[in-house]
Enzyme design. Structure first.
Site, PDB file in Angstrom:
ATOM      1  N   GLU A  28     -66.881  19.220 -17.491  1.00 17.27           N
ATOM      2  CA  GLU A  28     -67.571  19.964 -16.416  1.00 17.27           C
ATOM      3  C   GLU A  28     -69.095  19.939 -16.521  1.00 17.27           C
ATOM      4  OE1 GLU A  28     -65.806  23.890 -16.488  1.00 17.27           O
ATOM      5  OE2 GLU A  28     -63.784  23.092 -16.261  1.00 17.27           O
ATOM      6  N   GLU A  64     -55.216  18.753 -15.772  1.00 15.95           N
ATOM      7  CA  GLU A  64     -54.960  20.211 -15.798  1.00 15.95           C
ATOM      8  C   GLU A  64     -54.255  20.645 -14.515  1.00 15.95           C
ATOM      9  OE1 GLU A  64     -58.512  22.465 -16.846  1.00 15.95           O
ATOM     10  OE2 GLU A  64     -59.251  20.832 -18.098  1.00 15.95           O
TER      11      GLU A  64
HETATM   12  O1  G3I Z   1     -57.179  35.029 -27.819  1.00 12.71           O
HETATM   13  C1  G3I Z   1     -58.143  36.028 -27.456  1.00 12.71           C
HETATM   14  C2  G3I Z   1     -57.696  37.383 -27.863  1.00 12.71           C
HETATM   15  O2  G3I Z   1     -57.635  37.423 -29.262  1.00 12.71           O
HETATM   16  C3  G3I Z   1     -58.686  38.409 -27.311  1.00 12.71           C
HETATM   17  O3  G3I Z   1     -58.254  39.678 -27.622  1.00 12.71           O
HETATM   18  C4  G3I Z   1     -58.810  38.268 -25.808  1.00 12.71           C
HETATM   19  C5  G3I Z   1     -59.847  39.238 -25.231  1.00 12.71           C
HETATM   20  O4  G3I Z   1     -60.571  38.665 -24.167  1.00 12.71           O
HETATM   21  O5  G3I Z   1     -59.245  36.968 -25.519  1.00 12.71           O
HETATM   22  C6  G3I Z   1     -58.323  35.971 -25.959  1.00 12.71           C
HETATM   23  O6  G3I Z   1     -58.874  34.735 -25.654  1.00 12.71           O
HETATM   24  C7  G3I Z   1     -58.865  34.350 -24.291  1.00 12.71           C
HETATM   25  C8  G3I Z   1     -58.076  33.050 -24.189  1.00 12.71           C
HETATM   26  O7  G3I Z   1     -58.163  32.552 -22.857  1.00 12.71           O
HETATM   27  C9  G3I Z   1     -56.616  33.202 -24.584  1.00 12.71           C
HETATM   28  O8  G3I Z   1     -55.964  34.051 -23.696  1.00 12.71           O
HETATM   29  C10 G3I Z   1     -60.294  34.148 -23.844  1.00 12.71           C
HETATM   30  O9  G3I Z   1     -60.964  35.392 -23.794  1.00 12.71           O
HETATM   31  C11 G3I Z   1     -60.310  33.504 -22.471  1.00 12.71           C
HETATM   32  O10 G3I Z   1     -61.662  33.168 -22.131  1.00 12.71           O
HETATM   33  C12 G3I Z   1     -59.477  32.250 -22.488  1.00 12.71           C
HETATM   34  O11 G3I Z   1     -59.470  31.714 -21.179  1.00 12.71           O
HETATM   35  C13 G3I Z   1     -59.221  30.317 -21.102  1.00 12.71           C
HETATM   36  C14 G3I Z   1     -60.367  29.651 -20.341  1.00 12.71           C
HETATM   37  O12 G3I Z   1     -60.065  28.290 -20.146  1.00 12.71           O
HETATM   38  C15 G3I Z   1     -61.679  29.741 -21.127  1.00 12.71           C
HETATM   39  O13 G3I Z   1     -61.607  29.030 -22.322  1.00 12.71           O
HETATM   40  C16 G3I Z   1     -57.889  30.110 -20.378  1.00 12.71           C
HETATM   41  O14 G3I Z   1     -56.823  30.611 -21.195  1.00 12.71           O
HETATM   42  C17 G3I Z   1     -57.677  28.621 -20.116  1.00 12.71           C
HETATM   43  O15 G3I Z   1     -56.538  28.440 -19.304  1.00 12.71           O
HETATM   44  C18 G3I Z   1     -58.902  28.064 -19.391  1.00 12.71           C
HETATM   45  O16 G3I Z   1     -58.701  26.678 -19.229  1.00 12.71           O
HETATM   46  C19 G3I Z   1     -59.738  25.984 -18.512  1.00 12.71           C
HETATM   47  C20 G3I Z   1     -59.910  24.625 -19.162  1.00 12.71           C
HETATM   48  O17 G3I Z   1     -60.184  24.780 -20.536  1.00 12.71           O
HETATM   49  C21 G3I Z   1     -61.036  23.833 -18.468  1.00 12.71           C
HETATM   50  N1  G3I Z   1     -60.763  23.728 -17.054  1.00 12.71           N
HETATM   51  C22 G3I Z   1     -60.523  25.013 -16.350  1.00 12.71           C
HETATM   52  C23 G3I Z   1     -59.368  25.763 -17.031  1.00 12.71           C
HETATM   53  C24 G3I Z   1     -59.025  27.055 -16.287  1.00 12.71           C
HETATM   54  O18 G3I Z   1     -60.096  27.950 -16.325  1.00 12.71           O
END
Ligand code: G3I
Length: 320
Positions: A127, A232
């Site tokens: 991105e 994705e």
């Molecule tokens: O695991 C922690 C947990 O320990 C904590 O208590 C909680 C509190 O916020 O957060 C948890 O982590 C989260 C993680 O997802 C697992 O659920 C992160 O905050 C959250 O930011 C993370 O979101 C991910 C996001 O990318 C950001 O990295 C999504 O699961 C994931 O599906 C999403 O995937 C992205 C691709 O990497 C890139 N393209 C877009 C796609 C969708 O947004």
């Protein structure tokens, strides 16, 4: 027949470590249906180097790669350089341009070297462009300059010359401007000798998007001559984000048709150019789309195959 057996290209999904460890039905579907897996979060910088520079946390990523090997699956690495999911020590890192380049080099080299020969491909840069086709304002751009993109690919290639390296982005199906900008940017880098081998189309999309736009995105990306990965994929039903949304047969039929079109478009590519399809999650409970019912994936809330799963199979059956 399973997706992996029917598909002419690898078929995969993004997986969550906690579900791999705890959800039996999820594991059954993954093992029965898929031959390629991407870590939804476990290989992001905030997960691999959460607390400090040069302090790595490998447990989840190691578990992921071991799982793939035990089950004869390909691993697609996601993602080395992104503006999101950065650890706070990176956001507050106070260094010169040369020190930022060294930070980037050190991180990429350490991660790619650890899994050399075990991770087949990497989303090296994720991105880096915005919808109008210009560079996204990220910490990497601010501290290093646009050169960071090229450097990231060079560092990854040096660490594992056999890994297939992708530029990954979203929006190719809804913005012709972004589609062209991504393809032109990557082609120009390749012309200058930057080791980029493929382009990932995230294709996080919805049923409101036309099949033609989805197919054009794949076809025009393939015209670069590079490897193409639908990296994705999901196709959301509730594009208006209505909390009261109820699944209806018309939308289900459109979702099936969109999945079929995407799977069929990938079938048109030469084998050497098709890295396959990865859905962003396995079943609807896994979707990153929170807050409204979207039901975007191939398996339902109980991990049973949906109509859109049959749609993908129809695309494969049409090849016979
Ligand atoms: O695991 C922690 C947990 O320990 C904590 O208590 C909680 C509190 O916020 O957060 C948890 O982590 C989260 C993680 O997802 C697992 O659920 C992160 O905050 C959250 O930011 C993370 O979101 C991910 C996001 O990318 C950001 O990295 C999504 O699961 C994931 O599906 C999403 O995937 C992205 C691709 O990497 C890139 N393209 C877009 C796609 C969708 O947004």
């Amino acid at each position: 027949m399973s997706l992996k057996d029917a598909s002419p290209y690898p078929f995969g999904a993004a997986l969550s470590i906690s579900k791999m460890k705890n959800t039996e039905i999820y594991n059954q579907v993954v093992k029965a249906e898929l031959n390629s897996i991407t870590a939804e979060n476990a290989m992001k910088m905030s997960n691999l180097a959460p607390s400090a520079i040069n302090k790595y946390s490998w447990t989840d990523a190691d578990f992921f790669v071991d799982y793939a090997e035990a089950n004869h699956m390909r691993v697609h690495g996601h993602c080395l350089v992104w503006h999101n999911s950065l650890p706070s020590w990176v956001n507050s890192y106070n260094g010169t341009k040369a020190e930022w380049i060294e930070l980037l080099r050190n991180y990429i080299t350490t991660v790619v070297t650890r899994y050399k020969g075990r991770i087949a491909s990497w989303d090296v840069v994720n991105e880096a462009l915005i919808d109008n086709g210009t560079p996204r304002q990220t910490i990497w751009l601010t501290k290093i300059g646009w050169e960071y993109v090229e450097l990231a690919f060079r560092f990854a290639h040096e660490a594992d010359p056999d890994a297939v390296l992708f530029y990954n982005d979203y929006g190719q199906e809804y913005s012709k401007v972004k589609l062209a900008a991504i393809n032109d940017t990557v082609k120009n880098l390749v012309k200058r000798g930057v080791p980029i081998h493929g382009i990932g189309l995230q294709m996080l999309t919805n049923i409101n998007q036309s099949a033609q736009n989805m197919v054009d995105a794949i076809t025009q990306t393939a015209e670069t001559g590079l490897v193409v990965h639908v990296s994705e994929l999901d196709v959301a039903l509730n594009r208006d984000k209505k909390p009261e949304y109820v699944i209806n047969p018309t939308d289900v039929a459109t979702q099936k048709s969109r999945y079929r079109s995407i799977a069929a478009a990938m079938c048109q590519l030469p084998e050497s150019q098709s890295w396959g399809i990865t859905t962003w999650g396995v079943g609807d409970p896994d979707s990153w789309l929170k807050g409204s019912p979207d039901f975007p994936l191939l398996f339902d809330m109980n991990y049973k195959p949906k109509s859109c799963y049959q749609g993908v199979h129809e695309a494969f059956a049409a090849l016979k």
